[in-house]
Design a protein around this motif. Sequence first.
Motif, PDB file in Angstrom:
ATOM      1  N   HIS A  61       0.826  -1.206   0.000  1.00 60.65           N
ATOM      2  CA  HIS A  61       0.000   0.000   0.000  1.00 60.65           C
ATOM      3  C   HIS A  61       0.864   1.261   0.000  1.00 60.65           C
ATOM      4  O   HIS A  61       0.626   2.201  -0.774  1.00 60.65           O
ATOM      5  CB  HIS A  61      -0.915  -0.028   1.226  1.00 60.65           C
ATOM      6  N   ALA A  62       1.887   1.286   0.869  1.00 56.08           N
ATOM      7  CA  ALA A  62       2.773   2.456   0.943  1.00 56.08           C
ATOM      8  C   ALA A  62       3.517   2.652  -0.381  1.00 56.08           C
ATOM      9  O   ALA A  62       3.624   3.784  -0.891  1.00 56.08           O
ATOM     10  CB  ALA A  62       3.769   2.283   2.089  1.00 56.08           C
ATOM     11  N   PHE A  63       4.018   1.551  -0.946  1.00 57.66           N
ATOM     12  CA  PHE A  63       4.767   1.652  -2.193  1.00 57.66           C
ATOM     13  C   PHE A  63       3.882   2.190  -3.322  1.00 57.66           C
ATOM     14  O   PHE A  63       4.287   3.084  -4.073  1.00 57.66           O
ATOM     15  CB  PHE A  63       5.332   0.284  -2.581  1.00 57.66           C
ATOM     16  N   LEU A  64       2.661   1.649  -3.447  1.00 63.07           N
ATOM     17  CA  LEU A  64       1.755   2.084  -4.512  1.00 63.07           C
ATOM     18  C   LEU A  64       1.315   3.527  -4.303  1.00 63.07           C
ATOM     19  O   LEU A  64       1.176   4.290  -5.271  1.00 63.07           O
ATOM     20  CB  LEU A  64       0.537   1.164  -4.580  1.00 63.07           C
ATOM     21  N   LEU A  67       4.241   5.709  -5.253  1.00 62.60           N
ATOM     22  CA  LEU A  67       4.463   5.603  -6.699  1.00 62.60           C
ATOM     23  C   LEU A  67       3.446   6.436  -7.469  1.00 62.60           C
ATOM     24  O   LEU A  67       3.797   7.136  -8.433  1.00 62.60           O
ATOM     25  CB  LEU A  67       4.373   4.135  -7.129  1.00 62.60           C
ATOM     26  N   LEU A  68       2.183   6.371  -7.043  1.00 65.39           N
ATOM     27  CA  LEU A  68       1.148   7.153  -7.735  1.00 65.39           C
ATOM     28  C   LEU A  68       1.385   8.646  -7.534  1.00 65.39           C
ATOM     29  O   LEU A  68       1.220   9.438  -8.474  1.00 65.39           O
ATOM     30  CB  LEU A  68      -0.235   6.752  -7.225  1.00 65.39           C
ATOM     31  N   PHE A  73       2.739  13.761 -10.070  1.00 67.84           N
ATOM     32  CA  PHE A  73       3.571  14.969 -10.102  1.00 67.84           C
ATOM     33  C   PHE A  73       4.479  14.990 -11.331  1.00 67.84           C
ATOM     34  O   PHE A  73       4.781  16.064 -11.865  1.00 67.84           O
ATOM     35  CB  PHE A  73       4.391  15.083  -8.819  1.00 67.84           C
ATOM     36  N   LEU A  74       4.907  13.825 -11.779  1.00 68.57           N
ATOM     37  CA  LEU A  74       5.735  13.755 -12.984  1.00 68.57           C
ATOM     38  C   LEU A  74       4.968  14.275 -14.195  1.00 68.57           C
ATOM     39  O   LEU A  74       5.472  15.104 -14.967  1.00 68.57           O
ATOM     40  CB  LEU A  74       6.182  12.312 -13.219  1.00 68.57           C
ATOM     41  N   VAL A  75       3.732  13.813 -14.356  1.00 66.59           N
ATOM     42  CA  VAL A  75       2.901  14.259 -15.487  1.00 66.59           C
ATOM     43  C   VAL A  75       2.555  15.734 -15.337  1.00 66.59           C
ATOM     44  O   VAL A  75       2.641  16.511 -16.301  1.00 66.59           O
ATOM     45  CB  VAL A  75       1.620  13.394 -15.584  1.00 66.59           C
ATOM     46  N   ILE A 242      -7.459   0.482  -5.735  1.00 65.70           N
ATOM     47  CA  ILE A 242      -7.708   1.771  -6.406  1.00 65.70           C
ATOM     48  C   ILE A 242      -6.427   2.293  -7.046  1.00 65.70           C
ATOM     49  O   ILE A 242      -6.407   2.716  -8.206  1.00 65.70           O
ATOM     50  CB  ILE A 242      -8.258   2.801  -5.397  1.00 65.70           C
ATOM     51  N   TYR A 243      -5.329   2.254  -6.283  1.00 63.69           N
ATOM     52  CA  TYR A 243      -4.060   2.802  -6.774  1.00 63.69           C
ATOM     53  C   TYR A 243      -3.557   2.065  -8.010  1.00 63.69           C
ATOM     54  O   TYR A 243      -2.991   2.677  -8.920  1.00 63.69           O
ATOM     55  CB  TYR A 243      -3.010   2.741  -5.664  1.00 63.69           C
ATOM     56  N   LEU A 244      -3.720   0.743  -8.051  1.00 56.90           N
ATOM     57  CA  LEU A 244      -3.210  -0.030  -9.193  1.00 56.90           C
ATOM     58  C   LEU A 244      -3.841   0.431 -10.505  1.00 56.90           C
ATOM     59  O   LEU A 244      -3.147   0.592 -11.523  1.00 56.90           O
ATOM     60  CB  LEU A 244      -3.460  -1.519  -8.970  1.00 56.90           C
TER      61      LEU A 244
END
Length: 544
Positions: A61-64, A67-68, A73-75, A242-244
């Motif tokens: 959960h923390a990793f996803l 990552l999101l 922020f990258l986009v 949701i994050y995936l």
Amino acid sequence: MIKRIKNKIKKIIKNLEDKPIDLKNWLVAFFSIVAVRIFVEAVVLGFPKRSLEEFLFLFIHAFLFFLLVYLVFLVFLSKALRLETRKIANVLLWGFWIIILPPIIDGVVFFEKGFKSFYIFDGLAGLVKRFFLFFGENPDWGITLGTRVEVFLVLVLLFFYAFFKKKNILKSLLVVLVGYAIFFIFGVLPSIVGIVLGVFAEGGVMMVREFDIAALFMSPYEFFGIKGKEITSFLPRKMSAIYLLLIFASIAVFQYRNSKQKFFALLKNTRPLQAVYNLGLLFIGLGLGLFNYGENFQLDFFSILTLLNLMLVVFSAWYFSVFVNDYFDCQIDKISNKERPLVSGVFSKKEFVDISLVFLLLSLVAALVINPLFFWLVLFYHVLTWIYSAPPFRLKRFFVFSNLIIAAASVLFIFIGFLVFSGEELFKAFPWSLAGFFFLAYFFILPIKDFKDIKGDKKNGVYTLPVLIGEELARLFLASALFVFYFLSVYIVNEPGMFLPALVFGSASFFVVASKKTETRKMGSRVFALVFLYGLLSVWIIFS
């Protein structure tokens, strides 16, 4: 003095932006940052006792989540500042070390009374108020003091970075405002989901309260026959689902913005008919499971969400196998499939490997979030497709072995669909005769795709049936084998009502394969479509 400082900052930023890094190194670096954050938090909390399942899903959960945040922020920054995504990616990666700060601050400030870094649960009116009060009250719960300090520092850094690049105060302030909005949305995302779902509820949006959000996300994790056991893993698994999907969408947007040519090349290379066929196998498994375990059926938001994740698992697993096959078939494709992205030069080999890694990780992580058993089944699918395509085994070179491996790999998707409903009973009521039918179906269909690659296969020592006995004889042999298979299927599943459909579809398949008027590139799609329709009709006849 000021000029010297400016030049120094400029040099530091340029060094950060120009750091060479590939996807594999980036993943290791990002994983390491998140791992350090989890470790620091555990130290501050005194290493709380956690089961393996609880720790696993908390880490995923923390990793996803992080990552999101990174991808969004990258986009956003690449569009707002109109800079190369590579430069933004490097700066963000270095800046992400700041995520270690919140548990340290919270540990110092709230050491004696404890703290809880969490999401904010609130209704619509409460969220609006919190937005203007920098996350609102209760700095020791939800968005803690440490997190607020982290967000404040990031916003300050965003302002200076935007101003340094664009020399425009208004634009820099706008970047800060949008940046804060992004952070706020992530902090209250469960509440936003609950409020959106409240539109369809009897009380409406304004009746959604903190308790309703908690009940939605803290209730047991259930997906038809699959049930979570650890209470502390319920929210992480639901949010991870949701994050995936959001991560998959963000990656697609990133690829589209980065290169439209490469985006559409990937889209074209999905082999839509084969993708639909593999997803169809999943739904056949779901149908079989529903028939035997109908009592486990429930339709709610998280069931639909997890079903979408399951489709992502199957698509990503299958698409990774396409990447592996294309990579090791490069010499063959130079003769037979010159339009494929690696051969046509749209992607370098390094880029191709990097993108394939994304689909590999998506398939495995999404499978793990849904059910750890699915992780092992998907991993076994990857093992089968790897030894099929890759050296040193590369079993696709040998006619019978190649068919057996890919047919077995495809049946795994039926198993996964069935297990969704059977849960802990696993294969207790699984219709093995029907699985045998689909296994044989794929076994006989698979050689058809080899007709278009005869020249390339022959030159590269791949001994498919058309290479071994020639195109004309192979057409007649496979047409006859398919015709016989249709009739055998009636006895395999022991259903006399399938005799007439077997005659109709068997005859159609025979003429499609045997006729020289059928182009080799169109033969596979037509036979796949006929067998798939026959399979759906068979399931309907058997269980009606």
